[in-house]
Motif scaffolding. Structure first.
Motif, PDB file in Angstrom:
ATOM      1  N   ASN A   1     -20.711 -20.206   6.447  1.00  0.00           N
ATOM      2  CA  ASN A   1     -19.379 -20.479   6.999  1.00  0.00           C
ATOM      3  C   ASN A   1     -18.461 -21.172   6.000  1.00  0.00           C
ATOM      4  O   ASN A   1     -17.441 -21.750   6.384  1.00  0.00           O
ATOM      5  CB  ASN A   1     -19.496 -21.337   8.267  1.00  0.00           C
ATOM      6  N   GLU A   2     -18.831 -21.144   4.711  1.00  0.00           N
ATOM      7  CA  GLU A   2     -18.118 -21.951   3.725  1.00  0.00           C
ATOM      8  C   GLU A   2     -16.632 -21.622   3.650  1.00  0.00           C
ATOM      9  O   GLU A   2     -15.787 -22.525   3.567  1.00  0.00           O
ATOM     10  CB  GLU A   2     -18.762 -21.805   2.345  1.00  0.00           C
ATOM     11  N   ALA A   3     -16.286 -20.335   3.699  1.00  0.00           N
ATOM     12  CA  ALA A   3     -14.880 -19.949   3.576  1.00  0.00           C
ATOM     13  C   ALA A   3     -14.047 -20.495   4.736  1.00  0.00           C
ATOM     14  O   ALA A   3     -12.973 -21.076   4.535  1.00  0.00           O
ATOM     15  CB  ALA A   3     -14.752 -18.431   3.497  1.00  0.00           C
ATOM     16  N   GLU A   4     -14.557 -20.323   5.979  1.00  0.00           N
ATOM     17  CA  GLU A   4     -13.806 -20.792   7.149  1.00  0.00           C
ATOM     18  C   GLU A   4     -13.774 -22.316   7.204  1.00  0.00           C
ATOM     19  O   GLU A   4     -12.734 -22.929   7.470  1.00  0.00           O
ATOM     20  CB  GLU A   4     -14.415 -20.254   8.441  1.00  0.00           C
ATOM     21  N   ALA A   5     -14.919 -22.953   6.964  1.00  0.00           N
ATOM     22  CA  ALA A   5     -14.982 -24.414   7.023  1.00  0.00           C
ATOM     23  C   ALA A   5     -14.120 -25.052   5.944  1.00  0.00           C
ATOM     24  O   ALA A   5     -13.568 -26.140   6.141  1.00  0.00           O
ATOM     25  CB  ALA A   5     -16.430 -24.884   6.899  1.00  0.00           C
ATOM     26  N   ALA A   6     -13.999 -24.377   4.805  1.00  0.00           N
ATOM     27  CA  ALA A   6     -13.147 -24.908   3.735  1.00  0.00           C
ATOM     28  C   ALA A   6     -11.705 -25.046   4.204  1.00  0.00           C
ATOM     29  O   ALA A   6     -11.011 -26.001   3.836  1.00  0.00           O
ATOM     30  CB  ALA A   6     -13.224 -24.012   2.505  1.00  0.00           C
ATOM     31  N   GLN A   7     -11.250 -24.102   5.037  1.00  0.00           N
ATOM     32  CA  GLN A   7      -9.883 -24.188   5.548  1.00  0.00           C
ATOM     33  C   GLN A   7      -9.725 -25.384   6.488  1.00  0.00           C
ATOM     34  O   GLN A   7      -8.674 -26.039   6.505  1.00  0.00           O
ATOM     35  CB  GLN A   7      -9.512 -22.886   6.254  1.00  0.00           C
ATOM     36  N   GLN A   8     -10.760 -25.691   7.266  1.00  0.00           N
ATOM     37  CA  GLN A   8     -10.724 -26.895   8.101  1.00  0.00           C
ATOM     38  C   GLN A   8     -10.635 -28.154   7.235  1.00  0.00           C
ATOM     39  O   GLN A   8      -9.872 -29.077   7.536  1.00  0.00           O
ATOM     40  CB  GLN A   8     -11.966 -26.980   8.974  1.00  0.00           C
ATOM     41  N   VAL A   9     -11.411 -28.163   6.160  1.00  0.00           N
ATOM     42  CA  VAL A   9     -11.398 -29.305   5.252  1.00  0.00           C
ATOM     43  C   VAL A   9     -10.010 -29.472   4.638  1.00  0.00           C
ATOM     44  O   VAL A   9      -9.455 -30.578   4.577  1.00  0.00           O
ATOM     45  CB  VAL A   9     -12.462 -29.143   4.150  1.00  0.00           C
ATOM     46  N   ILE A  10      -9.423 -28.363   4.197  1.00  0.00           N
ATOM     47  CA  ILE A  10      -8.094 -28.428   3.579  1.00  0.00           C
ATOM     48  C   ILE A  10      -7.065 -28.986   4.557  1.00  0.00           C
ATOM     49  O   ILE A  10      -6.229 -29.830   4.196  1.00  0.00           O
ATOM     50  CB  ILE A  10      -7.686 -27.029   3.077  1.00  0.00           C
ATOM     51  N   GLY A  11      -7.134 -28.547   5.813  1.00  0.00           N
ATOM     52  CA  GLY A  11      -6.208 -29.061   6.801  1.00  0.00           C
ATOM     53  C   GLY A  11      -6.330 -30.569   6.971  1.00  0.00           C
ATOM     54  O   GLY A  11      -5.319 -31.280   7.090  1.00  0.00           O
ATOM     55  N   ARG A  12      -7.542 -31.079   6.973  1.00  0.00           N
ATOM     56  CA  ARG A  12      -7.750 -32.516   7.137  1.00  0.00           C
ATOM     57  C   ARG A  12      -7.343 -33.280   5.876  1.00  0.00           C
ATOM     58  O   ARG A  12      -6.830 -34.403   5.963  1.00  0.00           O
ATOM     59  CB  ARG A  12      -9.209 -32.791   7.508  1.00  0.00           C
ATOM     60  N   LEU A  13      -7.585 -32.685   4.721  1.00  0.00           N
ATOM     61  CA  LEU A  13      -7.140 -33.319   3.483  1.00  0.00           C
ATOM     62  C   LEU A  13      -5.618 -33.417   3.455  1.00  0.00           C
ATOM     63  O   LEU A  13      -5.054 -34.445   3.035  1.00  0.00           O
ATOM     64  CB  LEU A  13      -7.644 -32.531   2.264  1.00  0.00           C
ATOM     65  N   GLN A  14      -4.963 -32.358   3.877  1.00  0.00           N
ATOM     66  CA  GLN A  14      -3.494 -32.367   3.903  1.00  0.00           C
ATOM     67  C   GLN A  14      -2.954 -33.412   4.871  1.00  0.00           C
ATOM     68  O   GLN A  14      -1.823 -33.884   4.722  1.00  0.00           O
ATOM     69  CB  GLN A  14      -2.973 -30.976   4.252  1.00  0.00           C
ATOM     70  N   ALA A  15      -3.773 -33.781   5.870  1.00  0.00           N
ATOM     71  CA  ALA A  15      -3.385 -34.836   6.818  1.00  0.00           C
ATOM     72  C   ALA A  15      -3.697 -36.228   6.262  1.00  0.00           C
ATOM     73  O   ALA A  15      -3.445 -37.232   6.943  1.00  0.00           O
ATOM     74  CB  ALA A  15      -4.104 -34.630   8.144  1.00  0.00           C
ATOM     75  N   GLY A  16      -4.260 -36.292   5.045  1.00  0.00           N
ATOM     76  CA  GLY A  16      -4.495 -37.575   4.393  1.00  0.00           C
ATOM     77  C   GLY A  16      -5.892 -38.123   4.506  1.00  0.00           C
ATOM     78  O   GLY A  16      -6.145 -39.267   4.106  1.00  0.00           O
ATOM     79  N   GLU A  17      -6.836 -37.334   5.018  1.00  0.00           N
ATOM     80  CA  GLU A  17      -8.202 -37.834   5.135  1.00  0.00           C
ATOM     81  C   GLU A  17      -8.932 -37.800   3.785  1.00  0.00           C
ATOM     82  O   GLU A  17      -8.649 -36.955   2.938  1.00  0.00           O
ATOM     83  CB  GLU A  17      -8.997 -37.006   6.150  1.00  0.00           C
ATOM     84  N   ARG A  18      -9.868 -38.723   3.640  1.00  0.00           N
ATOM     85  CA  ARG A  18     -10.839 -38.625   2.545  1.00  0.00           C
ATOM     86  C   ARG A  18     -12.059 -37.905   3.112  1.00  0.00           C
ATOM     87  O   ARG A  18     -12.606 -38.324   4.136  1.00  0.00           O
ATOM     88  CB  ARG A  18     -11.277 -40.001   2.052  1.00  0.00           C
ATOM     89  N   ILE A  19     -12.492 -36.840   2.444  1.00  0.00           N
ATOM     90  CA  ILE A  19     -13.657 -36.092   2.919  1.00  0.00           C
ATOM     91  C   ILE A  19     -14.690 -36.010   1.804  1.00  0.00           C
ATOM     92  O   ILE A  19     -14.363 -35.648   0.667  1.00  0.00           O
ATOM     93  CB  ILE A  19     -13.266 -34.681   3.396  1.00  0.00           C
TER      94      ILE A  19
END
Length: 301
Positions: free
Chosen positions: A86-104
């Protein structure tokens, strides 16, 4: 004393040694974790795993267990599964949270992410979105075994990782490795190590260092000729258990004069003559007509 209690001093040391450093928001932290020995965790890794708003991981259960051992257990909702399927789809979730200012933080099951583990697509996607990727270095089976193999004194190395699982493709890959003068690092799972050993035996006297269960209680590191690797595994049932890293030692150019015939023999054992000749020519650069005549002689002999 619990494992979490035993790491209390390490957590304090991590806060003191790494806490004053800059950890920008909206960044992905690629965190290397132990390949077997919990004590190999880095201080920066401990600090980042505690600091991150969310931890993406190859297996949430495995990572939660790791965090629990260090006294860093997280709420289930702060763990995000990100694996090879699921790396491709999950990466988009990560990007969305990073853009919201989260540290992941991202951690694979063991070792350094993106080295024969998930993480490469994630890092590429995050960089492609114009966001920062911060490496938190630490354990790696590749460098761990190389440091003990003693074979890099006169050259570099190539990382080949896992060879193909199908016999013909694996033998062709080994034939190609016969042409590589530098050291070659391979990885293998326990259920395939005997098949890999049988394929590598065709490399005859070329030295190989095999590392089994690196950093763990029953760690083994042994250097022997490739031809002896199947017998070494068969000598003790325990030797086929655990995770494996192997280093094919580099060879001098002069020792490779007969590689054309060796490659051809390997390929002829699994492939039709025309296919074997074509691949041998591609691998060695030898003239195809000469290889074809040699193949016919080998077949008739």
């Amino acid at each position: 004393m619990s494992s979490a209690s035993s790491y209390a001093a390490a957590r304090q040391a991590a806060r003191e040694a790494a806490g004053a450093q800059d950890y920008p928001k909206g960044a992905l932290y690629v965190v290397a974790t132990p390949i077997g020995n919990l004590a190999d965790i880095g201080l920066r890794a401990l600090h980042v795993l505690a600091l991150a708003d969310r931890i993406a991981c190859e297996d949430t259960r495995h990572t939660q267990s790791l965090l629990r051992a260090y006294g860093l257990e997280r709420a289930a909702g702060t763990l995000l599964a990100l694996h090879q399927h699921n790396e491709a789809e999950a990466a988009q979730q990560v990007i969305g949270r990073l853009q919201a200012g989260e540290r992941i933080a991202y951690a694979s099951d063991a070792g350094t992410p993106a080295v024969s583990d998930p993480g490469a697509r994630l890092a590429a996607a995050v960089q492609g979105a114009g966001l920062r990727v911060v490496p938190i270095p630490g354990p790696s089976s590749v460098t761990t075994l190389l440091s003990a193999a003693g074979c890099l004194h006169d050259g570099g190395f190539v990382f080949a990782g896992f060879l193909p699982s199908k016999a013909g493709e694996r033998d062709a890959a080994v034939a190609a490795l016969a042409q590589e003068a530098r050291a070659v690092v391979l990885l293998e799972a326990p259920h395939r190590i005997e098949a890999l050993a049988a394929a590598l035996a065709a490399l005859d006297e070329r030295p190989v260092t095999v590392g089994r269960e690196l950093t763990k209680q029953f760690e083994q590191v042994a250097t022997l000729p490739c031809a002896q690797l199947p017998a070494w595994l068969a000598a003790d049932a325990q030797r086929t258990r655990g995770e494996f890293a192997l280093v094919l030692h580099g060879v001098a150019q002069a020792a490779r004069a007969d590689d054309g015939e060796r490659v051809l023999r390997l390929l002829l054992a699994e492939l039709p003559v025309k296919t074997a000749v074509k691949l041998a020519a591609d691998i060695t650069g030898a003239p195809r007509n000469a290889l074809y005549e040699q193949a016919l002689r080998l077949k008739s002999g």
